[in-house]
Write a protein that holds these residues in place. Sequence first.
Motif, PDB file in Angstrom:
ATOM      1  N   PHE A   1       2.936 -12.111   2.251  1.00 40.76           N
ATOM      2  CA  PHE A   1       2.879 -13.576   2.116  1.00 40.76           C
ATOM      3  C   PHE A   1       3.571 -14.207   3.326  1.00 40.76           C
ATOM      4  N   TYR A   2       2.787 -14.450   4.378  1.00 40.97           N
ATOM      5  CA  TYR A   2       3.344 -15.111   5.547  1.00 40.97           C
ATOM      6  C   TYR A   2       2.461 -16.251   6.024  1.00 40.97           C
ATOM      7  N   ASP A   3       1.569 -16.738   5.166  1.00 38.84           N
ATOM      8  CA  ASP A   3       0.823 -17.941   5.519  1.00 38.84           C
ATOM      9  C   ASP A   3       1.801 -19.115   5.610  1.00 38.84           C
ATOM     10  N   SER A   4       1.552 -20.036   6.526  1.00 40.37           N
ATOM     11  CA  SER A   4       2.484 -21.148   6.726  1.00 40.37           C
ATOM     12  C   SER A   4       2.642 -22.001   5.478  1.00 40.37           C
ATOM     13  N   SER A   5       1.656 -21.983   4.566  1.00 42.86           N
ATOM     14  CA  SER A   5       1.757 -22.771   3.335  1.00 42.86           C
ATOM     15  C   SER A   5       2.519 -22.038   2.240  1.00 42.86           C
ATOM     16  N   TYR A   6       2.729 -20.733   2.420  1.00 41.48           N
ATOM     17  CA  TYR A   6       3.402 -19.957   1.368  1.00 41.48           C
ATOM     18  C   TYR A   6       3.985 -18.703   2.008  1.00 41.48           C
ATOM     19  N   SER A   7       5.196 -18.837   2.508  1.00 42.81           N
ATOM     20  CA  SER A   7       5.836 -17.779   3.286  1.00 42.81           C
ATOM     21  C   SER A   7       7.057 -17.265   2.542  1.00 42.81           C
ATOM     22  N   ILE A   8       6.849 -16.360   1.578  1.00 39.04           N
ATOM     23  CA  ILE A   8       7.943 -15.861   0.740  1.00 39.04           C
ATOM     24  C   ILE A   8       8.304 -14.419   1.059  1.00 39.04           C
ATOM     25  N   GLY A   9       7.654 -13.827   2.068  1.00 38.61           N
ATOM     26  CA  GLY A   9       7.951 -12.447   2.415  1.00 38.61           C
ATOM     27  C   GLY A   9       6.925 -11.491   1.846  1.00 38.61           C
ATOM     28  N   ASN A  10       7.260 -10.213   1.815  1.00 39.73           N
ATOM     29  CA  ASN A  10       6.347  -9.163   1.376  1.00 39.73           C
ATOM     30  C   ASN A  10       6.907  -8.457   0.150  1.00 39.73           C
ATOM     31  N   TYR A  11       6.013  -8.005  -0.738  1.00 37.23           N
ATOM     32  CA  TYR A  11       6.424  -7.443  -2.019  1.00 37.23           C
ATOM     33  C   TYR A  11       5.644  -6.160  -2.308  1.00 37.23           C
ATOM     34  N   PRO A  12       6.351  -5.064  -2.573  1.00 36.75           N
ATOM     35  CA  PRO A  12       5.669  -3.820  -2.939  1.00 36.75           C
ATOM     36  C   PRO A  12       5.258  -3.836  -4.410  1.00 36.75           C
TER      37      PRO A  12
ATOM     38  N   ILE B   1      -2.449  -5.348   0.307  1.00 41.98           N
ATOM     39  CA  ILE B   1      -2.315  -4.177   1.168  1.00 41.98           C
ATOM     40  C   ILE B   1      -2.733  -2.952   0.365  1.00 41.98           C
ATOM     41  N   LYS B   2      -3.760  -2.261   0.851  1.00 43.06           N
ATOM     42  CA  LYS B   2      -4.346  -1.145   0.110  1.00 43.06           C
ATOM     43  C   LYS B   2      -4.292   0.135   0.937  1.00 43.06           C
ATOM     44  N   ASN B   3      -4.342   1.274   0.224  1.00 42.64           N
ATOM     45  CA  ASN B   3      -4.450   2.548   0.934  1.00 42.64           C
ATOM     46  C   ASN B   3      -5.922   2.888   1.156  1.00 42.64           C
ATOM     47  N   SER B   4      -6.190   4.043   1.687  1.00 42.33           N
ATOM     48  CA  SER B   4      -7.561   4.400   2.050  1.00 42.33           C
ATOM     49  C   SER B   4      -8.485   4.521   0.851  1.00 42.33           C
TER      50      SER B   4
ATOM     51  N   ALA C   1      -3.906  -3.995   9.614  1.00 44.74           N
ATOM     52  CA  ALA C   1      -5.178  -3.726   8.938  1.00 44.74           C
ATOM     53  C   ALA C   1      -4.875  -3.510   7.464  1.00 44.74           C
ATOM     54  N   SER C   2      -5.095  -4.530   6.641  1.00 52.09           N
ATOM     55  CA  SER C   2      -4.602  -4.526   5.260  1.00 52.09           C
ATOM     56  C   SER C   2      -5.218  -3.442   4.390  1.00 52.09           C
ATOM     57  N   THR C   3      -6.369  -2.867   4.806  1.00 53.35           N
ATOM     58  CA  THR C   3      -6.995  -1.817   3.998  1.00 53.35           C
ATOM     59  C   THR C   3      -6.790  -0.422   4.582  1.00 53.35           C
ATOM     60  N   SER C   4      -6.089  -0.339   5.707  1.00 60.20           N
ATOM     61  CA  SER C   4      -5.852   0.983   6.300  1.00 60.20           C
ATOM     62  C   SER C   4      -4.526   0.986   7.055  1.00 60.20           C
ATOM     63  N   PRO C   5      -3.404   0.976   6.335  1.00 57.93           N
ATOM     64  CA  PRO C   5      -2.097   1.003   6.992  1.00 57.93           C
ATOM     65  C   PRO C   5      -1.936   2.255   7.851  1.00 57.93           C
TER      66      PRO C   5
ATOM     67  N   ILE D   1      -4.029  -0.860  -4.492  1.00 59.38           N
ATOM     68  CA  ILE D   1      -3.109  -1.878  -3.978  1.00 59.38           C
ATOM     69  C   ILE D   1      -1.683  -1.329  -3.944  1.00 59.38           C
ATOM     70  N   LEU D   2      -1.062  -1.412  -2.772  1.00 56.80           N
ATOM     71  CA  LEU D   2       0.304  -0.925  -2.581  1.00 56.80           C
ATOM     72  C   LEU D   2       1.332  -2.052  -2.578  1.00 56.80           C
ATOM     73  N   GLY D   3       0.888  -3.272  -2.273  1.00 55.83           N
ATOM     74  CA  GLY D   3       1.802  -4.405  -2.209  1.00 55.83           C
ATOM     75  C   GLY D   3       1.110  -5.622  -1.642  1.00 55.83           C
ATOM     76  N   PHE D   4       1.914  -6.625  -1.270  1.00 59.80           N
ATOM     77  CA  PHE D   4       1.370  -7.927  -0.916  1.00 59.80           C
ATOM     78  C   PHE D   4       2.150  -8.517   0.258  1.00 59.80           C
TER      79      PHE D   4
END
Length: 706
Positions: free
Chosen positions: A513-524, A501-504, A305-309, A508-511
């Motif tokens: 990226f795991y879409d099949s067209s652009y899969s570079i990992g996750n970034y804080p 990725i956001k907190n309550s 849940a990208s808006t409520s980790p 924005i806390l980070g991003f």
Amino acid sequence: MKGMKVYPNVGVDATSVGNQNMGIFNGTGLLSRFTQGGQYTDMHEVYLWTATMMRWWDSSPAITARALRIIPDGFQPDVPDTSLSNVTGRYQFYPLNESYTSDAMGCRCIKDPLYVVNEYDFPTEFFTDEMTYPVFKEGINNPNSYQVVKKSVENTIEIPINKAFAMQSEYLNNKAILNNINYNNLKTNVLWTTNTNLIKATSISNPNPGSLNGVNTTKINIKINPNQSGNAVVTLHNGSITNPIYWSWHIWVTDNEINSIRYVTSEPNTAAYNYVNYAQKDNVLDTEFMDRNLGALDLFPTVNASTSPTAAELQRIKVSGGLQYQWGRKDPIPSFTNPDGSSYEIYLGTTASNGVISYTTLSESIYNNTSGNYIVPYNSYSTALSTDKITEKVSKNLSYSVKNPLVYMIPSNLSPSHPSNPNYNNGTDWVIDEVNIASDRWGHSDKKSPFDPCPEGWRIPDLPDVAIISYRDLGMTPWAKKGMNTAKYYTIESDFKGKLIKNSSGKILGFNFYDSSYSIGNYPFIGLRGYRSVAKNSTASYDISPYYTGIWSSSLTSNYLGRSIALTFDRSNNYMTAFNDDIDPYVAMNCRCVKVKTIGGLEDNGRPRMPIPPYTAVVASKTLSTEEVKTVSQEQFRVYPNPISDILMINGKAIESYYYQIYDTTGKLILEGKFINNQINLSQLKAGIYLIRINDSKDLTKIIKK
């Protein structure tokens, strides 16, 4: 030219042309007063002189000479082979090209049949110092960072000290360090750490090595306490830990194993048989990114849940930030900021004679005080003289950075604006008050630099191109997305298919990226220290920017501007760019290491020299739902042995790439990465039952760890 293999935008392989071996020709570019305003240009083209003038015997002698010119330009619209209409580019061979004698280009020597001495095995001649010192290079390529995973028992990291003496004598103009009086009472210290319980003790295996042979076998021993993770910097001295630092090393203890994420910017056209990794109007870059920032204790998680980790996800986010680096420096600088918005302190160490360390706290406010001891301007730290050669200036300022690894080195004056075009404003550096000097501080694709901050087997990513040309700025960085102009800003969500990725509270806390067209990992999101717009010549601020964050490349931009290049994210507008060259080298930001690749014993870290294997994007790593946990299969991919002690194998094809995600029975992600040679080492897992997902399979396989 049948048999010639073309590397688009790089060069050609002419080792098998008409049964003749003409050699391999890489792009050289040229410097010509008649081309591109007299600037170095066309780096992808080959220009090699002959010794033959065009014409010199009549009343109008020529001012031109013959040269070899090879054009492997994949961005031109020509169709060289009508049977391959989707293969475009200009691929031409001119053995008698006409060039001005004032041009500067490459040379390739041939054997002189009239002069044969020792079968052309000529002796190497060396310059000698006024005082004779031995050449000492042992350990020069050892890493500056040592990474281990926290363990349930005490363990020891051993660091060879020979790199300190090799770097001082070869790079820092300090040959005198090779005298044995300068290593007769060696000491080590923990300069700073993020965790006072991380290191139990430090020691030198042989405080008085006696000779350089002894230096080669002497190590710093770092005892790591059980069940502890964190970062630290340890230093080497002689006589006392208050004496100058000879060298320093980053100690990095992570919460879990580091894995890699493979990303390919563009799939090569395998039908283009005469080309290596051909992609129409694009560059093929095959990169394995580290799954986290350098210094991060855990990777930034893929959040359901990208808006409520969840609380567990927020804890992983908190420790995923890592440390920051000025461009080209080997030592980390703390940001004092976590991705979740919390802050942290660091602790300055004092190591006693018995190896036990005591600590004092260094807070963010004390560090960020520009009148204090940790943010130091150029005119205060540089001992370079106006009469010094450039190499002497660089050596002196590098020496200061080595002796003061915790200091943030800032300019006293920013580079002035360009009189007519702000796009040509120069960047401002920390290593010298001039522009575009020491551009290989972090190495290039064929060799990892001895100043590279990454652990063994990893390095800072390099770029294949650094010149922004309107129709050529595609696939220029390992973060480029197919079909998108590399140096433009695009939206993170709609263009790059990333997740914010956001907190309550909506921050924005980070991003992800795991879409099949652009899969570079996750970034804080951490921020940048000292960021400003060079093109706008904006005022510098030396604290952490809350608006931008980024990841360094090892490259400076073109046109001698002295600006460094990075992947950056704009949190205010939700934009990102894979090629931001509007950055000064004195800025501090994060690093994301990439795996060092070798072919035939040579590093191969830029454009691949060999055809790349098929690419499958990594699917998102996430906590599994209850329904998914119940969906267990043993059929689609067979893994063995099961139960397992350490090495897990897969019955896949050797030419295929297989990625894995391992979860516990509650659905929590434990490990992720790639099968290497169809196997992975799971010795670090505790005994129990786990679930493994392979590639994009919807099914899970149950494995038992003994």
